[in-house]
Design an enzyme around this catalytic site. Sequence first.
Site, mmCIF file in Angstrom:
data_model
loop_
_atom_site.group_PDB
_atom_site.id
_atom_site.type_symbol
_atom_site.label_atom_id
_atom_site.label_comp_id
_atom_site.label_asym_id
_atom_site.label_seq_id
_atom_site.Cartn_x
_atom_site.Cartn_y
_atom_site.Cartn_z
ATOM 1 N N ASP A 99 6.067 3.295 -16.346
ATOM 2 C CA ASP A 99 4.449 3.343 -16.067
ATOM 3 C C ASP A 99 3.878 1.885 -16.112
ATOM 4 O O ASP A 99 3.703 1.196 -17.337
ATOM 5 C CB ASP A 99 3.883 4.134 -17.215
ATOM 6 C CG ASP A 99 2.540 4.507 -16.978
ATOM 7 O OD1 ASP A 99 1.763 3.798 -16.228
ATOM 8 O OD2 ASP A 99 1.927 5.161 -17.780
ATOM 9 N N SER A 143 -3.185 10.896 -12.542
ATOM 10 C CA SER A 143 -1.886 11.045 -11.953
ATOM 11 C C SER A 143 -1.114 12.061 -12.985
ATOM 12 O O SER A 143 -1.293 12.238 -13.863
ATOM 13 C CB SER A 143 -1.126 9.882 -11.907
ATOM 14 O OG SER A 143 -0.798 9.233 -13.116
ATOM 15 N N GLU A 199 12.066 11.274 -22.533
ATOM 16 C CA GLU A 199 11.569 10.125 -23.084
ATOM 17 C C GLU A 199 12.249 9.745 -24.375
ATOM 18 O O GLU A 199 12.758 10.639 -25.071
ATOM 19 C CB GLU A 199 9.957 10.473 -23.336
ATOM 20 C CG GLU A 199 9.146 10.658 -22.182
ATOM 21 C CD GLU A 199 7.969 11.261 -22.287
ATOM 22 O OE1 GLU A 199 7.684 11.414 -23.620
ATOM 23 O OE2 GLU A 199 7.136 11.506 -21.404
ATOM 24 N N ASP A 252 1.638 -1.413 -22.031
ATOM 25 C CA ASP A 252 1.540 0.131 -22.437
ATOM 26 C C ASP A 252 2.955 0.446 -23.129
ATOM 27 O O ASP A 252 3.356 1.333 -22.686
ATOM 28 C CB ASP A 252 1.108 0.943 -21.639
ATOM 29 C CG ASP A 252 0.236 2.056 -22.197
ATOM 30 O OD1 ASP A 252 0.247 2.422 -23.215
ATOM 31 O OD2 ASP A 252 0.366 3.159 -21.353
#
Length: 486
Positions: free
Chosen positions: A186, A57, A129, A168
């Site tokens: 995510d 992805s 991020e 994760d």
Amino acid sequence: MLTMDKEFDSKLTLQGNSSSNGETISRSKSFAFKAPQENFTYHDFELGKIYGVGSYSKVVRAKKKDNGTVYALKIMDKKFITKENKTAYVKLERIVLDQLEHPGIVKLFFTFQDTQSLYMALESCEGGELFDQITRKGRLSEDEARFYSAEVVDALEYIHNMGLIHRDIKPENLLLTLDGHIKIADFGSVKPMQDSQITVLPNAASDDKACTFVGTAAYVPPEVLNSSPATFGNDLWALGCTLYQMLSGTSPFKDASEWLIFQRIIARDIKFPNHFSEAARDLIDRLLDTDPSRRPGAGSEGYDSLKRHPFFKGVDWKNLRSQTPPKLAPDPASQSASPERDGSPWNPTHVGDTSVLQNDGHNGLSESSGSITRLASIDSFDSRWQQFLEPGESVLMISAVKKLQKITSKKVQLILTNKPRLIYVDPSKLVVKGNIIWSDNSNDLNVQVSSPSHFKICTPKKVLSFEDAKQRALQWKKAIETLQNR
């Protein structure tokens, strides 16, 4: 082709069996998705910079053409998902995101699909991020790390109370809003427990994926490496690794390869920098306990024991999201971009600017071109590549990489020479597929690193995205910049 009409439709019906007086009765339960499948195509969006790239992805900035709303559009390759048996993960992520409601978790707005791809329109976190903030600042102050880790704890408590394990947690999956608050993203590796409050597909909480290795090497707990079932403690270990990285600038078990990282994790080979406070050191030490049940937040006291730790002294847990976040360090590459061009597709002045390691690699700028070979990773250079060199030309760096496009990817051999030249070659046909125009001017040629494996080479006319499986993205940046400044 992958069929996901039911899972990506406006309503989902779950089939199950129950037993009554020895007889098996088939039951079904349906619920309506809050984020329905729409009849959109990707042509309805203006696609901009790439936020992130995964194995099957990509997440790109996407502006809806009719109303200007900006989303983070996750584009998933159906063919790859089917081939790699990732269907269950994709279905589960969609179902879970639809049911989670917390200010510290990215929101899913709608989905759509075509013959090649599945699309999820997610909340766009324009602050980038947390990984970016760590790299731009070198490391975070303890006050900054306390604020961010408290918001992660707040969201993780909600996720765990819902009976889910994220699996994760890492700085790349901790996104920042424009005003600087954390959102966990995510959920492609999420694992529901048996008592999960989330409605999931049958057997999703009991299949053998609980013991399967998922996540990212540097943040994986030792029990996962020993094939133990997943627990909430997995996420708490990753939280400890992430807090360590906030305060030091690097992950605690960093090493040259995944195998070496795993050996350090199993041996609990961890060294604390001298500048860590006693409270920070103690919390990280406890979160990185080899026994997952002893990690703060995993025991009988739940998250109360974690929130009461001295590191979080002074945190107002009830009003966390109304507190003033730390100031975000801007991306230097985006400062010269004019506002009216923001969001333009593949604008090289700021494409991918949510994840750039601008502060890394500067120590190599004063090196001579002859010393660039110390930076280079020579990846099986042999006579096959010699034919692409001109007389007197030599290779400074070469890697087998994937050249990434919006949906697809192609394996190429990327070569940097002392001329200097940047070319990429089809390794099977042994033909040059592209010549990247060289310039010593960083405005005309620059490298943007988004993760250890992913980087972009930007020129005024195009932006080329690459994935280096051996995680040498930063070495490519250093090698090119050193050659520019020779």
